[in-house]
Every structure is written in structure tokens, then in C-alpha cells.
Write a protein that holds these residues in place. Structure first.
Motif, PDB file in Angstrom:
ATOM      1  N   ILE A  67       4.492  10.005  -9.817  1.00 57.97           N
ATOM      2  CA  ILE A  67       3.967  10.230 -11.173  1.00 57.97           C
ATOM      3  C   ILE A  67       3.269  11.578 -11.290  1.00 57.97           C
ATOM      4  CG2 ILE A  67       3.754   7.762 -11.652  1.00 57.97           C
ATOM      5  CD1 ILE A  67       0.713   8.017 -11.218  1.00 57.97           C
ATOM      6  N   PHE A  68       3.335  12.399 -10.247  1.00 61.10           N
ATOM      7  CA  PHE A  68       2.573  13.652 -10.259  1.00 61.10           C
ATOM      8  C   PHE A  68       2.968  14.552 -11.421  1.00 61.10           C
ATOM      9  CE2 PHE A  68       6.225  15.936  -8.742  1.00 61.10           C
ATOM     10  CZ  PHE A  68       5.952  17.285  -8.975  1.00 61.10           C
ATOM     11  N   SER A  69       4.224  14.466 -11.870  1.00 60.85           N
ATOM     12  CA  SER A  69       4.705  15.376 -12.921  1.00 60.85           C
ATOM     13  C   SER A  69       4.379  14.874 -14.323  1.00 60.85           C
ATOM     14  CB  SER A  69       6.217  15.569 -12.785  1.00 60.85           C
ATOM     15  OG  SER A  69       6.909  14.359 -13.075  1.00 60.85           O
ATOM     16  N   GLN A  70       3.589  13.790 -14.411  1.00 58.85           N
ATOM     17  CA  GLN A  70       3.128  13.207 -15.679  1.00 58.85           C
ATOM     18  C   GLN A  70       4.176  12.339 -16.370  1.00 58.85           C
ATOM     19  OE1 GLN A  70      -0.024  13.452 -16.746  1.00 58.85           O
ATOM     20  NE2 GLN A  70      -0.822  15.132 -15.536  1.00 58.85           N
ATOM     21  N   ASN A  71       5.354  12.161 -15.769  1.00 61.44           N
ATOM     22  CA  ASN A  71       6.344  11.219 -16.303  1.00 61.44           C
ATOM     23  C   ASN A  71       6.032   9.858 -15.681  1.00 61.44           C
ATOM     24  OD1 ASN A  71       8.579   9.745 -17.145  1.00 61.44           O
ATOM     25  ND2 ASN A  71       9.982  11.476 -16.908  1.00 61.44           N
ATOM     26  N   ILE A  72       5.080   9.161 -16.295  1.00 61.07           N
ATOM     27  CA  ILE A  72       4.479   7.997 -15.644  1.00 61.07           C
ATOM     28  C   ILE A  72       5.469   6.839 -15.533  1.00 61.07           C
ATOM     29  CG2 ILE A  72       2.571   6.360 -15.665  1.00 61.07           C
ATOM     30  CD1 ILE A  72       1.719   9.291 -15.270  1.00 61.07           C
ATOM     31  N   PHE A  73       6.118   6.487 -16.620  1.00 62.41           N
ATOM     32  CA  PHE A  73       6.989   5.309 -16.593  1.00 62.41           C
ATOM     33  C   PHE A  73       8.168   5.519 -15.649  1.00 62.41           C
ATOM     34  CE2 PHE A  73      10.181   2.307 -18.070  1.00 62.41           C
ATOM     35  CZ  PHE A  73       9.432   1.147 -18.211  1.00 62.41           C
ATOM     36  N   ASN A  74       8.865   6.621 -15.793  1.00 63.15           N
ATOM     37  CA  ASN A  74      10.013   6.857 -14.923  1.00 63.15           C
ATOM     38  C   ASN A  74       9.583   7.086 -13.474  1.00 63.15           C
ATOM     39  OD1 ASN A  74      11.775   6.491 -17.004  1.00 63.15           O
ATOM     40  ND2 ASN A  74      12.612   8.568 -16.985  1.00 63.15           N
ATOM     41  N   CYS A  95       0.834  -1.201   0.000  1.00 69.53           N
ATOM     42  CA  CYS A  95       0.000   0.000   0.000  1.00 69.53           C
ATOM     43  C   CYS A  95       0.869   1.251   0.000  1.00 69.53           C
ATOM     44  CB  CYS A  95      -0.914   0.008   1.219  1.00 69.53           C
ATOM     45  SG  CYS A  95      -1.953  -1.458   1.399  1.00 69.53           S
ATOM     46  N   MET A  96       1.972   1.194   0.738  1.00 67.12           N
ATOM     47  CA  MET A  96       2.888   2.322   0.778  1.00 67.12           C
ATOM     48  C   MET A  96       3.518   2.557  -0.595  1.00 67.12           C
ATOM     49  SD  MET A  96       4.525   1.322   4.469  1.00 67.12           S
ATOM     50  CE  MET A  96       5.696   2.652   4.708  1.00 67.12           C
ATOM     51  N   LEU A  97       3.843   1.468  -1.295  1.00 64.91           N
ATOM     52  CA  LEU A  97       4.379   1.616  -2.650  1.00 64.91           C
ATOM     53  C   LEU A  97       3.347   2.272  -3.565  1.00 64.91           C
ATOM     54  CD1 LEU A  97       6.495   1.140  -4.858  1.00 64.91           C
ATOM     55  CD2 LEU A  97       5.572  -1.181  -5.123  1.00 64.91           C
ATOM     56  N   ASN A  98       2.090   1.932  -3.377  1.00 65.77           N
ATOM     57  CA  ASN A  98       1.032   2.497  -4.211  1.00 65.77           C
ATOM     58  C   ASN A  98       0.976   4.016  -4.086  1.00 65.77           C
ATOM     59  OD1 ASN A  98      -1.382   2.223  -5.894  1.00 65.77           O
ATOM     60  ND2 ASN A  98      -2.549   2.720  -4.057  1.00 65.77           N
ATOM     61  N   VAL A  99       0.933   4.520  -2.856  1.00 62.90           N
ATOM     62  CA  VAL A  99       0.820   5.975  -2.680  1.00 62.90           C
ATOM     63  C   VAL A  99       2.133   6.676  -3.003  1.00 62.90           C
ATOM     64  CG1 VAL A  99      -1.064   5.765  -1.037  1.00 62.90           C
ATOM     65  CG2 VAL A  99       1.282   5.880  -0.178  1.00 62.90           C
ATOM     66  N   LEU A 100       3.254   6.015  -2.757  1.00 63.70           N
ATOM     67  CA  LEU A 100       4.543   6.582  -3.143  1.00 63.70           C
ATOM     68  C   LEU A 100       4.624   6.721  -4.660  1.00 63.70           C
ATOM     69  CD1 LEU A 100       7.408   7.519  -2.337  1.00 63.70           C
ATOM     70  CD2 LEU A 100       8.118   5.111  -2.441  1.00 63.70           C
ATOM     71  N   THR A 101       4.097   5.736  -5.373  1.00 66.61           N
ATOM     72  CA  THR A 101       4.070   5.824  -6.840  1.00 66.61           C
ATOM     73  C   THR A 101       3.223   7.001  -7.290  1.00 66.61           C
ATOM     74  OG1 THR A 101       4.375   3.427  -7.044  1.00 66.61           O
ATOM     75  CG2 THR A 101       3.539   4.598  -8.975  1.00 66.61           C
ATOM     76  N   LEU A 131       9.459   3.679 -12.068  1.00 66.07           N
ATOM     77  CA  LEU A 131      10.816   3.201 -11.793  1.00 66.07           C
ATOM     78  C   LEU A 131      11.355   3.838 -10.518  1.00 66.07           C
ATOM     79  CD1 LEU A 131      12.530   3.305 -15.329  1.00 66.07           C
ATOM     80  CD2 LEU A 131      11.454   1.345 -14.190  1.00 66.07           C
ATOM     81  N   LEU A 132      11.068   5.122 -10.343  1.00 63.77           N
ATOM     82  CA  LEU A 132      11.552   5.828  -9.156  1.00 63.77           C
ATOM     83  C   LEU A 132      10.935   5.262  -7.885  1.00 63.77           C
ATOM     84  CD1 LEU A 132      13.089   8.188  -7.824  1.00 63.77           C
ATOM     85  CD2 LEU A 132      11.077   9.620  -8.287  1.00 63.77           C
ATOM     86  N   SER A 133       9.641   5.041  -7.891  1.00 69.55           N
ATOM     87  CA  SER A 133       8.976   4.611  -6.653  1.00 69.55           C
ATOM     88  C   SER A 133       9.442   3.236  -6.206  1.00 69.55           C
ATOM     89  CB  SER A 133       7.457   4.629  -6.823  1.00 69.55           C
ATOM     90  OG  SER A 133       7.019   3.654  -7.757  1.00 69.55           O
ATOM     91  N   ILE A 134       9.568   2.296  -7.141  1.00 69.63           N
ATOM     92  CA  ILE A 134       9.987   0.953  -6.716  1.00 69.63           C
ATOM     93  C   ILE A 134      11.441   0.957  -6.249  1.00 69.63           C
ATOM     94  CG2 ILE A 134       8.256  -0.194  -8.157  1.00 69.63           C
ATOM     95  CD1 ILE A 134      11.738  -0.782  -9.190  1.00 69.63           C
ATOM     96  N   THR A 135      12.228   1.847  -6.819  1.00 68.45           N
ATOM     97  CA  THR A 135      13.629   1.926  -6.410  1.00 68.45           C
ATOM     98  C   THR A 135      13.766   2.593  -5.048  1.00 68.45           C
ATOM     99  OG1 THR A 135      14.289   2.024  -8.739  1.00 68.45           O
ATOM    100  CG2 THR A 135      15.933   2.655  -7.112  1.00 68.45           C
TER     101      THR A 135
END
Length: 273
Positions: A215-222, A205-211, A225-229
């Protein structure tokens, strides 16, 4: 081959943008993990709002920079709010993510997920491999809300996730010992993390909200990648500085908050599939 230095720079740029912009993230999550979800969003530099009443969520989503919804411990009211918020996010091009908690063990949740995805077209679909196989209409071996031991990474699994991403025009995050991130064309594997992340509740759940924050800046794919890292590295750092689940939980939030660019760059384990 990817240019690792360029990828690190791109991901750190998003990370810095979160700190600078402090975006508002609307989180429709469950009461089991709601406090930790709010705190990890704060630790990332964003601002959480956890509103879930159907009478107010449209207004709140419209004012937010991203939306995260979560199918854990669902109620009728929360499900209704998710649909309202999801539709607003789609209409206003606000980035959104759905966490497919439990859809491999509950036909009710699976049917709702299908309805939500069709109506709201979220940018990111997140789940474990059992949940994503269920969404794809395939048999799976889920153990409750946990991934089945035989639902593992393989070339066929990657192909299935790529097909699912293309079908839904979304980025897929398959979380696990190796995270899989794909938009149907480009696929990355993430190998940061630690088994200790499974010893406290709510890290998915924490990964979900961190993601959502990432993605707030609209760079969805990266952003994915950032959130899981970030979560994986933070888990590693927390495991090195804790003595059990209680201290690990606190150290995990501290690691997200205190992570330096050097720690991120030196520990990042992303590779193209």
C-alpha cells in the motif's frame, strides 16, 4: 463483473513499483515473527525497519513509506510506540495497517485497538473473522488468537465487514481459507493459499507487513488485493516444493522473491463478492 486482465495489470503494476522504489516499511511487530516479517518485506523488494523504542519511532515513521503495527505479544513500550507511530502516519498521510491479533480473546488488546483506530485512523484493519467480529462488538468463538470454527464466511459476515469498513473509513482484510477484502462498497474474495500456511507461526504477521509494502503507493484497496494474492500464491508454490514446515518456511520466502508475472497471472484467484 471485473475485467480480469485489467485487474492483473493493475496489481502487477504495484508489484513492479515496489521493486523499483524499494520503499522503507516501518514494522512494529512482535518478537515471535519479527525475523520472518523483515525477510518477507525484503523478498517483496521493499526495505524493513523494525524500530520500536518510543524515543525514536516518530522520526522513523516520518521517514517511512508505510507503517505496519501488530498486536501480537504486546508490551507497554511497544503499545506506546504504536500510538506514537500511528499518529505520525495519520498526520503525514503515510499508509498504515493494524493487525488485530488476539483482540477476540483479550479485552486489553481490544480496548487498545479501539483507541488506536480512533486516534490514528489506519488505512487497513486486518484480522481473522473472530477478531473482526470482536471489533464490531459482536460475539465470536475465537480459540485464543485463532479464528473460531463457527466464525465462517457467509452473506451476513460480508455485510458485517462492509459495515465495519464504512464505519472506520478503512479497508478490511479478513484472512482465512477465503480472504475477504472490502472498503464497504467494493468487496473481493481471494481463494489463493494452502493449509500449510497454518503450520508455521507468523504467516498472518507476514501478511500484515507485506500489505504495508503493497500500500506504499497509496493505492490502498488494490494493494490489499495484491498482498493477499502474493502470499496465497507463494504458499501454493511453497507447498509444491517442500517436505515439511521447515522447508515450507524457506520455500515461502523464495516464492515471494522469485514469483514471475506469469505465475501471478495464471494462479490469481480473486472475484467480486
Amino acid at each position: 463483473m471485473i475485467n480480469k486482465a485489467t485487474l492483473i495489470a493493475d496489481l502487477l503494476n504495484i508489484k513492479h513499483k515496489i521493486r523499483l522504489a524499494s520503499p522503507l516499511i516501518h514494522c512494529l511487530t512482535n518478537p515471535i515473527s519479527i525475523n520472518d516479517c523483515a525477510n518477507i518485506v525484503l523478498a517483496s523488494g521493499a526495505k524493513p525497519i523494525m524500530a520500536e523504542h518510543p524515543a525514536e519511532v516518530a522520526q522513523i515513521t516520518a521517514a517511512a513509506a508505510a507503517l505496519a503495527v501488530n498486536l501480537g505479544n504486546v508490551t507497554d513500550a511497544r503499545l506506546g510506540s504504536m500510538l506514537i507511530s500511528g499518529k505520525v502516519a495519520h498526520e503525514k498521510s503515510i499508509p498504515s495497517i493494524i493487525d488485530l491479533v488476539g483482540i477476540a480473546c483479550s479485552d486489553f488488546r481490544l480496548e487498545f485497538a479501539q483507541k488506536f483506530i480512533a486516534a490514528c485512523q489506519p488505512n487497513v484493519l486486518k484480522g481473522n473473522l473472530s477478531e473482526l467480529k470482536a471489533l464490531a462488538g459482536l460475539s465470536n468463538n475465537a480459540c485464543g488468537i485463532d479464528v473460531g470454527s463457527s466464525d465462517t464466511l457467509s452473506p451476513d459476515t460480508i455485510t458485517m465487514l462492509q459495515t465495519l469498513a464504512r464505519k472506520n473509513k478503512a479497508v478490511i482484510i479478513a484472512s482465512g481459507p477465503t480472504d475477504i477484502i472490502t472498503d464497504g462498497t467494493t468487496t473481493f474474495l481471494g481463494n489463493n493459499g494452502t493449509a500449510e500456511l497454518t503450520n508455521i507461526t507468523g504467516t498472518g504477521c507476514m501478511l500484515n507487513v507485506l500489505t504495508a509494502a503493497c500500500i506504499f503507493s497509496q493505492n490502498i484497496f488494490n494493494g490489499c488485493l495484491l498482498s493477499i494474492t502474493i502470499l496465497g500464491i507463494s504458499g501454493e508454490l511453497a507447498a509444491e516444493n517442500s517436505t515439511g514446515p521447515g522447508t515450507f518456511r524457506a520455500a515461502l520466502l523464495d516464492a515471494v522473491y522469485n514469483m514471475t508475472d506469469e505465475e501471478f497471472a495464471n494462479r490469481m484467484k480473486l472475484k467480486k463478492a
